[in-house]
Design a protein around this motif. Structure first.
Motif, PDB file in Angstrom:
ATOM      1  N   GLY A 317       0.782  -1.252  -0.082  1.00 28.84           N
ATOM      2  CA  GLY A 317      -0.067  -0.113   0.163  1.00 28.84           C
ATOM      3  C   GLY A 317       0.862   1.329  -0.008  1.00 28.84           C
ATOM      4  O   GLY A 317       0.203   2.415   0.026  1.00 28.84           O
ATOM      5  N   ALA A 318       2.112   1.155  -0.038  1.00 27.23           N
ATOM      6  CA  ALA A 318       3.074   2.390  -0.040  1.00 27.23           C
ATOM      7  C   ALA A 318       4.324   1.878  -0.669  1.00 27.23           C
ATOM      8  O   ALA A 318       4.620   0.956  -1.062  1.00 27.23           O
ATOM      9  CB  ALA A 318       2.964   2.851   1.376  1.00 27.23           C
ATOM     10  N   GLY A 319       5.195   3.066  -0.407  1.00 29.13           N
ATOM     11  CA  GLY A 319       6.670   2.788  -0.950  1.00 29.13           C
ATOM     12  C   GLY A 319       6.966   3.266  -2.557  1.00 29.13           C
ATOM     13  O   GLY A 319       5.884   3.613  -3.022  1.00 29.13           O
ATOM     14  N   GLU A 320       8.243   3.436  -2.611  1.00 30.71           N
ATOM     15  CA  GLU A 320       8.436   4.117  -3.827  1.00 30.71           C
ATOM     16  C   GLU A 320       7.858   3.383  -5.283  1.00 30.71           C
ATOM     17  O   GLU A 320       7.095   4.057  -6.077  1.00 30.71           O
ATOM     18  CB  GLU A 320      10.004   3.976  -4.074  1.00 30.71           C
ATOM     19  N   GLY A 321       8.146   2.019  -5.320  1.00 25.76           N
ATOM     20  CA  GLY A 321       7.678   1.449  -6.686  1.00 25.76           C
ATOM     21  C   GLY A 321       6.120   1.422  -6.702  1.00 25.76           C
ATOM     22  O   GLY A 321       5.686   1.660  -7.567  1.00 25.76           O
ATOM     23  N   PRO A 322       5.427   0.757  -5.621  1.00 24.54           N
ATOM     24  CA  PRO A 322       3.965   0.750  -5.928  1.00 24.54           C
ATOM     25  C   PRO A 322       3.277   2.078  -6.021  1.00 24.54           C
ATOM     26  O   PRO A 322       2.505   2.059  -7.003  1.00 24.54           O
ATOM     27  CB  PRO A 322       3.488   0.121  -4.602  1.00 24.54           C
ATOM     28  N   THR A 323       3.735   3.020  -5.267  1.00 26.32           N
ATOM     29  CA  THR A 323       2.963   4.409  -5.495  1.00 26.32           C
ATOM     30  C   THR A 323       3.188   5.063  -6.688  1.00 26.32           C
ATOM     31  O   THR A 323       2.337   5.636  -7.592  1.00 26.32           O
ATOM     32  CB  THR A 323       3.293   5.224  -4.111  1.00 26.32           C
ATOM     33  N   ALA A 324       4.791   4.988  -7.359  1.00 26.02           N
ATOM     34  CA  ALA A 324       5.013   5.516  -8.500  1.00 26.02           C
ATOM     35  C   ALA A 324       4.302   4.836  -9.584  1.00 26.02           C
ATOM     36  O   ALA A 324       3.800   5.511 -10.497  1.00 26.02           O
ATOM     37  CB  ALA A 324       6.654   5.371  -8.668  1.00 26.02           C
ATOM     38  N   THR A 325       4.020   3.598  -9.355  1.00 27.25           N
ATOM     39  CA  THR A 325       3.471   2.896 -10.405  1.00 27.25           C
ATOM     40  C   THR A 325       1.918   3.362 -10.704  1.00 27.25           C
ATOM     41  O   THR A 325       1.309   3.573 -11.740  1.00 27.25           O
ATOM     42  CB  THR A 325       3.286   1.281 -10.367  1.00 27.25           C
ATOM     43  N   ALA A 326       1.316   3.565  -9.522  1.00 27.05           N
ATOM     44  CA  ALA A 326      -0.011   4.243  -9.618  1.00 27.05           C
ATOM     45  C   ALA A 326      -0.183   5.628 -10.227  1.00 27.05           C
ATOM     46  O   ALA A 326      -1.029   5.756 -10.958  1.00 27.05           O
ATOM     47  CB  ALA A 326      -0.819   4.141  -8.050  1.00 27.05           C
ATOM     48  N   VAL A 327       1.116   6.429  -9.875  1.00 30.86           N
ATOM     49  CA  VAL A 327       0.836   7.708 -10.675  1.00 30.86           C
ATOM     50  C   VAL A 327       1.000   7.679 -12.051  1.00 30.86           C
ATOM     51  O   VAL A 327       0.492   8.366 -12.776  1.00 30.86           O
ATOM     52  CB  VAL A 327       2.099   8.418 -10.017  1.00 30.86           C
ATOM     53  N   ALA A 328       1.843   6.712 -12.643  1.00 30.54           N
ATOM     54  CA  ALA A 328       2.227   6.493 -13.980  1.00 30.54           C
ATOM     55  C   ALA A 328       1.232   6.112 -14.627  1.00 30.54           C
ATOM     56  O   ALA A 328       0.587   6.469 -15.901  1.00 30.54           O
ATOM     57  CB  ALA A 328       3.460   5.535 -14.183  1.00 30.54           C
ATOM     58  N   ALA A 329       0.245   5.310 -13.802  1.00 27.70           N
ATOM     59  CA  ALA A 329      -1.069   4.590 -14.802  1.00 27.70           C
ATOM     60  C   ALA A 329      -2.053   5.838 -15.005  1.00 27.70           C
ATOM     61  O   ALA A 329      -2.586   5.865 -16.013  1.00 27.70           O
ATOM     62  CB  ALA A 329      -1.807   3.685 -13.743  1.00 27.70           C
ATOM     63  N   ASP A 330      -1.967   7.154 -14.024  1.00 23.40           N
ATOM     64  CA  ASP A 330      -2.861   7.924 -14.280  1.00 23.40           C
ATOM     65  C   ASP A 330      -2.411   9.041 -15.313  1.00 23.40           C
ATOM     66  O   ASP A 330      -2.928   9.314 -16.322  1.00 23.40           O
ATOM     67  CB  ASP A 330      -2.895   8.774 -13.115  1.00 23.40           C
ATOM     68  N   LEU A 331      -1.090   8.979 -15.441  1.00 19.67           N
ATOM     69  CA  LEU A 331      -0.217   9.631 -16.668  1.00 19.67           C
ATOM     70  C   LEU A 331      -0.609   8.964 -18.104  1.00 19.67           C
ATOM     71  O   LEU A 331      -0.951   9.639 -18.951  1.00 19.67           O
ATOM     72  CB  LEU A 331       1.136  10.039 -16.400  1.00 19.67           C
ATOM     73  N   ILE A 332      -0.713   7.585 -17.975  1.00 20.78           N
ATOM     74  CA  ILE A 332      -1.017   6.986 -19.355  1.00 20.78           C
ATOM     75  C   ILE A 332      -2.239   7.146 -19.588  1.00 20.78           C
ATOM     76  O   ILE A 332      -2.588   7.200 -20.953  1.00 20.78           O
ATOM     77  CB  ILE A 332      -0.502   5.323 -19.097  1.00 20.78           C
ATOM     78  N   ASP A 333      -3.421   7.121 -18.648  1.00 16.51           N
ATOM     79  CA  ASP A 333      -4.790   7.332 -18.904  1.00 16.51           C
ATOM     80  C   ASP A 333      -4.957   8.881 -19.673  1.00 16.51           C
ATOM     81  O   ASP A 333      -5.544   9.190 -20.711  1.00 16.51           O
ATOM     82  CB  ASP A 333      -5.534   7.472 -17.817  1.00 16.51           C
ATOM     83  N   ILE A 334      -4.167   9.922 -18.982  1.00 14.94           N
ATOM     84  CA  ILE A 334      -4.290  11.247 -19.383  1.00 14.94           C
ATOM     85  C   ILE A 334      -3.689  11.286 -21.126  1.00 14.94           C
ATOM     86  O   ILE A 334      -4.101  11.940 -21.968  1.00 14.94           O
ATOM     87  CB  ILE A 334      -3.445  12.235 -18.668  1.00 14.94           C
ATOM     88  N   ALA A 335      -2.495  10.857 -21.225  1.00 12.25           N
ATOM     89  CA  ALA A 335      -1.934  10.605 -22.656  1.00 12.25           C
ATOM     90  C   ALA A 335      -2.769  10.072 -23.683  1.00 12.25           C
ATOM     91  O   ALA A 335      -2.752  10.356 -24.645  1.00 12.25           O
ATOM     92  CB  ALA A 335      -0.568   9.988 -22.371  1.00 12.25           C
ATOM     93  N   ARG A 336      -3.586   9.128 -23.157  1.00 10.83           N
ATOM     94  CA  ARG A 336      -4.332   8.425 -23.996  1.00 10.83           C
ATOM     95  C   ARG A 336      -5.972   9.056 -24.283  1.00 10.83           C
ATOM     96  O   ARG A 336      -6.668   8.799 -25.000  1.00 10.83           O
ATOM     97  CB  ARG A 336      -4.897   6.996 -23.515  1.00 10.83           C
ATOM     98  N   GLY A 337      -6.034  10.521 -23.528  1.00  8.88           N
ATOM     99  CA  GLY A 337      -7.177  11.090 -23.378  1.00  8.88           C
ATOM    100  C   GLY A 337      -8.450  10.443 -22.709  1.00  8.88           C
ATOM    101  O   GLY A 337      -9.446  10.679 -22.899  1.00  8.88           O
ATOM    102  N   ILE A 338      -8.055   9.383 -21.773  1.00  6.63           N
ATOM    103  CA  ILE A 338      -9.127   8.903 -20.893  1.00  6.63           C
ATOM    104  C   ILE A 338      -9.163   9.662 -19.770  1.00  6.63           C
ATOM    105  O   ILE A 338      -8.478  10.122 -19.071  1.00  6.63           O
ATOM    106  CB  ILE A 338      -8.575   7.435 -20.620  1.00  6.63           C
ATOM    107  N   ALA A 339     -10.565  10.104 -19.467  1.00  7.62           N
ATOM    108  CA  ALA A 339     -11.014  11.010 -18.376  1.00  7.62           C
ATOM    109  C   ALA A 339     -12.230  10.464 -17.706  1.00  7.62           C
ATOM    110  O   ALA A 339     -13.150  10.295 -18.432  1.00  7.62           O
ATOM    111  CB  ALA A 339     -10.958  12.413 -18.709  1.00  7.62           C
TER     112      ALA A 339
END
Length: 451
Positions: A317-339
């Motif tokens: 539920g925390a830490g560098e890798g898991p949390t960064a992965t979740a942030v990156a998932a949101d960035l990928i959605d934005i890049a794809r135009g998914i809102a």
């Protein structure tokens, strides 16, 4: 070396249209981890996002700190608010934390400037999510926060999007890894809370000031978000009932084991006909229940719906890798135009709902009393429970605790398990039980969940 600005003067750059340019506010564990992830998995992210995702600007206080990342060619802003107006930033990533101050100012400024925002800030969303949702909708840009709940577990997407067609009746789970680690270590070793907390701090699982975690506030922020997503309306954070784990004794963990339970700090939100329950507190859960097996720093998110039934997601539920992965998932959605709307529906007319008070809860209860070992004590205690309509399911007594008050009279721990009853009745009964001459100290009460 990173390029530097001290105010409004930001060096522009000509970026390729095939890039999503991000500015990161906060280069702590998660911020540095996000930079590492985006670079290490550059080709994977680009393939899934449909274009490269690149860090073009950062804002952090300490430039001298070694974060293990190369920031050459990246603009460094002294003022985080500059990210909201940097022409080389398409998306602002807020990783500062806190419900107020610069984090709130930055997210508000970015949304007003028409910049999409990704944040891992659970306190900000829990406290100000309704107004930020309205601002994002008015500006026509997404506000994403997958990393705000349960780190690498895709809890937001699961509840808001994966279960969008069902009527959810319950959501919650183990939402704080620090507390789960402490409770696991106390159960396995028999050591007291203070000793295990010190160990968790030495290992980096708990902060120097652990109050946000051990007093249940962090879990309550996450629960408020999950409840808002599950029930389509943000829950007022101030109305969430919160208890932490400081009062859990190793003795309680031992008695729980003898009764076939484990003790977990749970966040629980339920939809009821008369309103919404939203509460965080320790619970006894059956040892064989799936959530009872989630130990250490792991989190678990549980959701129930009329059609989907019950599902549980488990992970770090925390830490560098898991949390960064979740942030990156949101960035990928934005890049794809998914809102997706912040709370899964239009912000038009969206208002917060107050959670039901604790007097409205109906549970089974575990009670531990320290009593003088004399005839008639159990009869006195059970008479009080009877007077308040509380019926007993079982009772447990193990040996003597010894003389521990000024009277020198032997004392003994007494454990009672009740049938399901109103918490208001339990509160009244406990007040009377605590006043009995044979009862030493404050009674301990822990709610029992089916798991």
């Amino acid at each position: 070396m990173p390029r530097t600005t001290t105010g409004h003067q930001v060096t522009g750059r000509n970026m390729n249209a095939d890039e999503l340019r991000i500015g990161i506010a906060g280069l702590g564990t998660v911020g540095a981890g996000l930079v590492k992830l985006l670079r290490a998995n550059e080709s994977i992210v680009a393939a899934r996002a449909g274009r490269r995702v690149v860090v073009t600007a950062v804002a952090a206080r300490d430039r001298t700190r070694d974060r293990g990342i190369d920031l050459g060619g990246v603009t460094w802003h002294d003022d985080a608010l500059a990210l909201a107006r940097d022409p080389d930033v398409d998306v602002v990533v807020e990783l500062i934390g806190g419900a107020e101050g610069i984090a709130r100012e930055l997210v508000t400024a970015a949304l007003r400037a028409g910049r999409p925002v990704v944040t891992a800030n659970k306190a900000l969303i829990a406290v100000h999510g309704a107004e930020l949702a309205e601002l994002a909708e008015l500006s026509g840009v997404p506000l994403m926060f997958e990393a705000a709940v349960a780190g690498g577990i895709p809890a937001i997407k699961a509840v808001r999007e994966g279960l969008a067609a069902d009527r959810l009746t319950r959501v919650g789970g183990i939402l704080n890894g620090t507390c789960n680690y402490i409770m696991t270590a106390m159960r396995e070793s028999g050591r007291p809370f203070a000793d295990v907390l010190a160990e968790a701090q030495a290992l980096g699982y708990a902060e120097a000031d652990p109050s946000t975690d051990v007093d249940g506030i962090d879990a309550a922020h996450k629960l408020a978000i999950l409840a808002g997503l599950a029930f389509g309306r943000p829950v007022a954070f101030s109305s969430v009932h919160v208890e932490g784990i400081r009062g859990i004794d190793a003795l309680d963990l031992g008695f729980a084991r003898a009764l076939g339970y484990r003790i977990k700090l749970l966040g629980l939100a339920r939809r009821r006909e008369d309103g919404i329950e939203a509460r965080v507190h320790p619970c006894l859960v059956p040892e064989k229940a799936p959530i009872a097996q989630v130990d250490g720093v792991f989190n678990a998110v549980v959701a129930e719906g009329a059609f989907v039934g019950r599902l549980m997601l488990e992970g770090r539920g925390a830490g560098e890798g898991p949390t960064a992965t979740a942030v990156a998932a949101d960035l990928i959605d934005i890049a794809r135009g998914i809102a997706v709307p912040v709370w899964g529906r239009s912000a038009d007319g969206l208002t917060q709902v107050e959670a039901l008070p604790r007097t409205a809860f109906h549970e089974e209860y575990y009670l531990r009393l320290n009593v003088h070992d004399r005839p008639g004590v159990i009869a006195d205690v059970t008479a009080v429970l009877r007077d308040h309509g509380v019926s007993l399911r079982s009772m447990l007594q193990h040996g003597r605790a010894g003389a521990d008050d000024t009277s020198g009279e032997p004392s003994v721990p007494l454990v009672l398990v009740t049938h399901r009853t109103r918490e208001s009745a339990m509160m009244e009964a406990l007040a009377r039980i605590a006043a009995l001459p044979a009862v030493i100290g404050e009674p301990a009460m822990i709610r029992i969940e089916a798991g």
